[in-house]
Design a protein around this motif. Structure first.
Motif, short mmCIF file in Angstrom:
data_model
loop_
_atom_site.label_atom_id
_atom_site.label_comp_id
_atom_site.label_asym_id
_atom_site.label_seq_id
_atom_site.Cartn_x
_atom_site.Cartn_y
_atom_site.Cartn_z
N ALA A 173 29.96 45.46 34.07
CA ALA A 173 30.20 45.13 35.47
C ALA A 173 29.30 43.98 35.92
O ALA A 173 29.73 43.07 36.64
CB ALA A 173 30.00 46.36 36.35
N ARG A 174 28.04 44.01 35.50
CA ARG A 174 27.11 42.94 35.84
C ARG A 174 27.56 41.61 35.20
O ARG A 174 27.49 40.55 35.84
CB ARG A 174 25.70 43.31 35.39
CG ARG A 174 24.66 42.22 35.57
CD ARG A 174 24.41 41.86 37.03
NE ARG A 174 23.40 40.82 37.12
CZ ARG A 174 22.08 41.07 37.19
NH1 ARG A 174 21.63 42.32 37.19
NH2 ARG A 174 21.22 40.08 37.26
N PHE A 175 28.04 41.68 33.97
CA PHE A 175 28.55 40.48 33.30
C PHE A 175 29.70 39.89 34.10
O PHE A 175 29.76 38.68 34.33
CB PHE A 175 29.01 40.85 31.89
CG PHE A 175 29.58 39.70 31.10
CD1 PHE A 175 28.76 38.82 30.42
CD2 PHE A 175 30.96 39.50 31.04
CE1 PHE A 175 29.29 37.76 29.70
CE2 PHE A 175 31.50 38.44 30.33
CZ PHE A 175 30.66 37.58 29.64
N ARG A 176 30.61 40.73 34.57
CA ARG A 176 31.75 40.24 35.35
C ARG A 176 31.29 39.61 36.66
O ARG A 176 31.87 38.62 37.12
CB ARG A 176 32.74 41.37 35.61
CG ARG A 176 33.53 41.78 34.35
CD ARG A 176 34.67 42.71 34.68
NE ARG A 176 34.21 44.03 35.08
CZ ARG A 176 34.03 45.04 34.24
NH1 ARG A 176 34.24 44.87 32.93
NH2 ARG A 176 33.63 46.22 34.68
N ALA A 192 31.96 35.50 37.51
CA ALA A 192 32.81 35.20 38.66
C ALA A 192 32.53 33.81 39.22
O ALA A 192 33.38 33.23 39.91
CB ALA A 192 32.62 36.26 39.75
N ALA A 193 31.36 33.26 38.95
CA ALA A 193 31.00 31.93 39.46
C ALA A 193 31.66 30.80 38.67
O ALA A 193 31.59 29.64 39.09
CB ALA A 193 29.48 31.76 39.43
N ALA A 229 36.84 28.80 31.99
CA ALA A 229 35.55 29.27 31.47
C ALA A 229 35.53 30.79 31.36
O ALA A 229 35.05 31.34 30.37
CB ALA A 229 34.42 28.78 32.38
N ARG A 230 36.04 31.46 32.39
CA ARG A 230 36.07 32.93 32.34
C ARG A 230 36.92 33.42 31.17
O ARG A 230 36.58 34.42 30.53
CB ARG A 230 36.59 33.49 33.66
CG ARG A 230 35.59 33.41 34.79
CD ARG A 230 35.96 34.35 35.93
NE ARG A 230 37.27 34.03 36.50
CZ ARG A 230 37.46 33.17 37.50
NH1 ARG A 230 36.43 32.53 38.02
NH2 ARG A 230 38.68 32.95 37.97
N ASP A 231 38.02 32.72 30.90
CA ASP A 231 38.87 33.13 29.77
C ASP A 231 38.11 33.00 28.46
O ASP A 231 38.19 33.88 27.59
CB ASP A 231 40.13 32.25 29.72
CG ASP A 231 41.13 32.59 30.82
OD1 ASP A 231 40.97 33.66 31.45
OD2 ASP A 231 42.05 31.78 31.05
#
Length: 241
Positions: free
Chosen positions: A26-29, A33-34, A39-41
């Motif tokens: 959860a912290r990684f997500r 998010a920024a 990049a998220r993919d």
């Protein structure tokens, strides 16, 4: 599972102790998010590969993936790294060393170099720069006739000398192992302190170099973490039990 609103500000080992792997995910997500969608993919793909490769691996009391998550989160949150290649390499920094055969797959015959093939797989999936960074933090085969810890220190000093971004990945890894040594149990505590303590001045010098691509405040944060690691090593190795 619900997590507290202050998850984004909790120390990572506190998240580990209280919320475990789900909390770190959860912290990684929250951190990714920024980043933009592309990049998220890439970061999600790297996380999925790390989770697959290390699914059966443990670090004493926890899944090995926890360590990789903390390394990547530290890069993003404490080191303010926005270079996606570096974070991907942080997530996969142990992939070639620990699981070269799984990475290389059927492309390697009995006489092939499995490490080279594993790095080629990373290059094909994430780009040659990611593979180069992972190669820089991957331990070589050691000479069985020499002290392993001495060879490890020599490898760290030589490989990081020419790869500034690999220094950043490795110091996050070292911080998790060194500062986090008090979260280990049993003989591993003294063993880890003995292995890592001589590297404190090595990392201090590497981080201080002008070409290490971190801001001055981030470098000061790392120096404070190295001081804390040294205090903990001293408490383990120097103080009477």
């Amino acid at each position: 599972m619900e997590f507290p609103a202050h998850l984004a500000t909790m120390p990572m080992h506190a998240i580990t102790e209280i919320h475990g792997e789900p909390g770190l995910l959860a912290r990684f997500r929250l951190e990714v998010a920024a980043f933009d969608d592309a990049a998220r993919d890439r970061l999600t793909e790297a996380l999925d590969l790390a989770a697959e490769l290390h699914r059966d691996d443990r670090r004493v009391r926890e899944p090995y993936l926890n360590h990789l998550l903390r390394v990547a989160i530290r890069l993003m949150h404490h080191y303010q790294v926005r270079d996606v290649d570096v974070i991907v390499a942080g997530l996969l920094h142990d992939a070639v060393e620990d699981h070269p055969v799984e990475l290389a797959g059927p492309t390697v015959d009995g006489d092939g170099d499995v490490t080279t093939a594993a790095l080629a797989t990373l290059a094909a999936r994430f780009g040659p720069r990611v593979a180069r960074l992972v190669a820089a933090v991957t331990n070589p085969e050691y000479d069985p006739g020499r002290d392993r810890d001495a060879q490890y220190r020599e490898h760290v000093a030589s490989s990081l000398d020419r790869e500034p971004w690999a220094r950043v990945i490795k110091v996050s890894d070292f911080t998790d192992n060194g500062v986090g040594v008090i979260h280990a149990v049993g003989p591993k505590v003294a063993r880890a302190a003995t292995k890592y303590r001589p590297l404190v001045p090595v990392f201090r010098e590497l981080v201080a170099r002008p070409d290490t691509p971190l801001s001055a405040p981030v470098k000061q944060h790392i120096f404070a973490q190295l001081d804390l690691a040294e205090e903990r090593f001293s408490a383990i190795l120097d103080l009477p039990n």
